[in-house]
Design a protein around this motif. Structure first.
Motif, PDB file in Angstrom:
ATOM      1  N   UNK A  14      41.809  -7.440 -32.776  1.00  0.00           N
ATOM      2  CA  UNK A  14      41.539  -7.679 -31.365  1.00  0.00           C
ATOM      3  C   UNK A  14      40.034  -7.898 -31.183  1.00  0.00           C
ATOM      4  N   UNK A  15      39.626  -8.699 -30.190  1.00  0.00           N
ATOM      5  CA  UNK A  15      38.195  -8.999 -30.018  1.00  0.00           C
ATOM      6  C   UNK A  15      37.316  -7.752 -29.947  1.00  0.00           C
ATOM      7  N   UNK A  16      37.804  -6.689 -29.314  1.00  0.00           N
ATOM      8  CA  UNK A  16      36.973  -5.479 -29.211  1.00  0.00           C
ATOM      9  C   UNK A  16      36.808  -4.779 -30.554  1.00  0.00           C
ATOM     10  N   UNK A  17      37.632  -5.166 -31.540  1.00  0.00           N
ATOM     11  CA  UNK A  17      37.556  -4.550 -32.868  1.00  0.00           C
ATOM     12  C   UNK A  17      37.003  -5.500 -33.924  1.00  0.00           C
ATOM     13  N   UNK A  18      36.483  -6.651 -33.492  1.00  0.00           N
ATOM     14  CA  UNK A  18      35.951  -7.601 -34.475  1.00  0.00           C
ATOM     15  C   UNK A  18      34.883  -6.923 -35.345  1.00  0.00           C
ATOM     16  N   UNK A  19      34.810  -7.348 -36.594  1.00  0.00           N
ATOM     17  CA  UNK A  19      33.986  -6.670 -37.608  1.00  0.00           C
ATOM     18  C   UNK A  19      32.533  -7.145 -37.565  1.00  0.00           C
ATOM     19  N   UNK A  20      31.895  -6.970 -36.399  1.00  0.00           N
ATOM     20  CA  UNK A  20      30.515  -7.424 -36.267  1.00  0.00           C
ATOM     21  C   UNK A  20      29.556  -6.600 -37.124  1.00  0.00           C
ATOM     22  N   UNK A  21      29.719  -5.281 -37.158  1.00  0.00           N
ATOM     23  CA  UNK A  21      28.822  -4.448 -37.958  1.00  0.00           C
ATOM     24  C   UNK A  21      28.903  -4.833 -39.433  1.00  0.00           C
ATOM     25  N   UNK A  22      30.130  -5.016 -39.915  1.00  0.00           N
ATOM     26  CA  UNK A  22      30.306  -5.394 -41.312  1.00  0.00           C
ATOM     27  C   UNK A  22      29.724  -6.783 -41.575  1.00  0.00           C
ATOM     28  N   UNK A  23      29.953  -7.707 -40.634  1.00  0.00           N
ATOM     29  CA  UNK A  23      29.458  -9.069 -40.816  1.00  0.00           C
ATOM     30  C   UNK A  23      27.931  -9.111 -40.853  1.00  0.00           C
ATOM     31  N   UNK A  24      27.288  -8.364 -39.954  1.00  0.00           N
ATOM     32  CA  UNK A  24      25.821  -8.342 -39.944  1.00  0.00           C
ATOM     33  C   UNK A  24      25.288  -7.697 -41.220  1.00  0.00           C
ATOM     34  N   UNK A  25      25.996  -6.676 -41.731  1.00  0.00           N
ATOM     35  CA  UNK A  25      25.586  -6.075 -42.999  1.00  0.00           C
ATOM     36  C   UNK A  25      25.727  -7.081 -44.131  1.00  0.00           C
ATOM     37  N   UNK A  26      26.824  -7.845 -44.116  1.00  0.00           N
ATOM     38  CA  UNK A  26      27.021  -8.872 -45.139  1.00  0.00           C
ATOM     39  C   UNK A  26      25.906  -9.913 -45.078  1.00  0.00           C
ATOM     40  N   UNK A  27      25.548 -10.370 -43.875  1.00  0.00           N
ATOM     41  CA  UNK A  27      24.484 -11.362 -43.745  1.00  0.00           C
ATOM     42  C   UNK A  27      23.165 -10.820 -44.293  1.00  0.00           C
ATOM     43  N   UNK A  28      22.898  -9.566 -44.011  1.00  0.00           N
ATOM     44  CA  UNK A  28      21.654  -8.968 -44.511  1.00  0.00           C
ATOM     45  C   UNK A  28      21.631  -8.952 -46.030  1.00  0.00           C
ATOM     46  N   UNK A  29      22.744  -8.552 -46.636  1.00  0.00           N
ATOM     47  CA  UNK A  29      22.800  -8.491 -48.093  1.00  0.00           C
ATOM     48  C   UNK A  29      22.749  -9.880 -48.707  1.00  0.00           C
ATOM     49  N   UNK A  30      23.340 -10.874 -48.028  1.00  0.00           N
ATOM     50  CA  UNK A  30      23.371 -12.220 -48.581  1.00  0.00           C
ATOM     51  C   UNK A  30      22.011 -12.897 -48.536  1.00  0.00           C
ATOM     52  N   UNK A  31      21.080 -12.340 -47.771  1.00  0.00           N
ATOM     53  CA  UNK A  31      19.755 -12.941 -47.647  1.00  0.00           C
ATOM     54  C   UNK A  31      18.734 -12.359 -48.620  1.00  0.00           C
TER      55      UNK A  31
END
Length: 373
Positions: A184-201
């Motif tokens: 559901x939109x309120x449960x989208x994995x934004x924290x995980x995604x931002x962590x992934x972006x940080x690690x990928x950089x």
């Protein structure tokens, strides 16, 4: 004012409602990937579902320091002394092949010998070995086993996404945030995604120059901590092959490591950061970096790496046959949180199947001498 460290109690952890059910699904997917990797991978062998490509097995020595403050002199760090060690440097990807295709997430797995006390592995309590399995980022991109179910799929399927260029990358990012359309939109994995972006950089660099974290929290005797293995600045300054260009050749990380260790010794500091605030230094949320202003990292041991030759093919074969797990530790250093708890069974099942498919004997070495001179 001296920091007030939060004492460890069992109630700092919470168990996901579907933990056991979701964990079994993760194990089944992991075993299927490992079995299929024999034919699908670049090596003709079964590979790990993460850190599939190793860069070298290295001999080392861990010196546990004396004179530590009581809060840090906990568990294995309560007794000063020297211990032989083995180190595996690896790429974090579940795929093998050219370095340019694997990204710059790298790992340092450390095995320390002659540690007193039983491990937390029921089938091998008396090995007298102690493992760390650290990566070159202070956070992780998955908080729950429920989320790991779709994130695992995405990473295993990543080459097919990114082979499609920008449209494929967009679909990868969309599927990451939305849980492949299951959240559901309120449960989208934004924290995980931002962590992934940080690690990928993370910029590609010589693996000797990276700092490696436990990501999740672990017990530190009476307290809770995160542990990192950081380059000793005086040794890091001497490294010649610093920046790595993965596009310059199929193999770049291993040759740089081999060359540096053939020319000079090296050293890392093993450092502990104790928890002082469970709100801002959470156990269950591994996407949160613990602020050093609340609790600095304190050096508790030195990892010394002598000058050595790891260039032979036999080095990689010996490295591949080894098993590392964050649960091969004593109770005073137990991993904490749902993701760390899940790794216990996943690592065990992965190791057993991989060794079986590769016809490798799965035994824990009693000394570094068994593998390296």
């Amino acid at each position: 004012m001296a920091p007030q460290f939060v004492p460890y109690t069992a109630d700092v952890e919470t168990v996901e409602p579907r933990f056991d059910e979701d964990l079994q699904t993760v194990i089944e997917k992991t075993e299927r990937y490992i079995a299929e990797s024999v034919a699908a991978g670049a090596t003709g062998r079964a590979v790990r579902d993460a850190h599939a490509k190793g860069y070298g097995l290295v001999r080392g020595e861990v010196e546990i320091l004396g004179g530590l403050p009581d809060e840090y002199a906990q568990g294995i760090y309560a007794t000063p002394g020297r211990h032989d060690a083995l180190i595996r440097f690896s790429n974090g990807s579940p795929h093998a092949g050219a370095d340019a295709r694997l990204g710059s997430a790298t790992g340092l797995a450390l095995k320390i010998f002659d540690i007193d006390g039983p491990t937390l592995l029921a089938d091998e309590p008396d090995t007298r070995t102690f493992d760390y399995t650290n990566i070159n980022g202070p956070i992780f991109f998955c908080n729950t086993v429920d989320h790991y179910l779709f994130i695992q799929d995405l990473f295993l399927e990543a080459p097919s996404y990114f082979a499609q260029g920008r449209p494929g990358a967009h679909r990868f990012f969309r599927d990451f945030v939305t849980g492949k359309g299951t959240l559901d939109p309120e449960d989208w994995a934004w924290d995980e995604f931002l962590a992934f972006l940080r690690l990928s950089q993370i910029s590609p660099m010589n693996v000797l120059l990276s700092t490696y974290w436990t990501m999740g929290a672990v017990r530190h005797g009476d307290y809770m901590a995160k542990v990192r293995i950081a380059p000793d600045p005086s040794f890091a300054d001497a490294v010649v092959r610093r920046r790595i260009d993965p596009t310059s050749a199929a193999e770049v990380f291993r040759p740089a490591l081999v060359a540096e260790l053939s020319e000079r010794p090296y050293a890392f500091d093993i450092q502990v950061q104790l928890c002082t605030d469970l709100e801002r230094m959470p156990v269950e949320d591994v996407t949160v970096e613990w602020p050093e202003r609340l609790s600095p990292f304190i050096t508790v041991a030195t990892l010394r790496i002598p000058q050595q030759d790891i260039s032979g093919d036999g080095n990689l074969e010996k490295m591949d046959a080894l098993s590392f797990t964050p649960w091969r530790v004593t109770a005073e250093h137990a991993p904490l949180g749902n993701i760390m708890r899940a790794r216990k069974k996943v690592y065990r099942h992965s190791s057993i199947l991989r060794h079986k498919l590769n016809e490798q004997q799965r035994t824990e070495p009693r000394s570094a001498d068994e593998l390296l001179p």
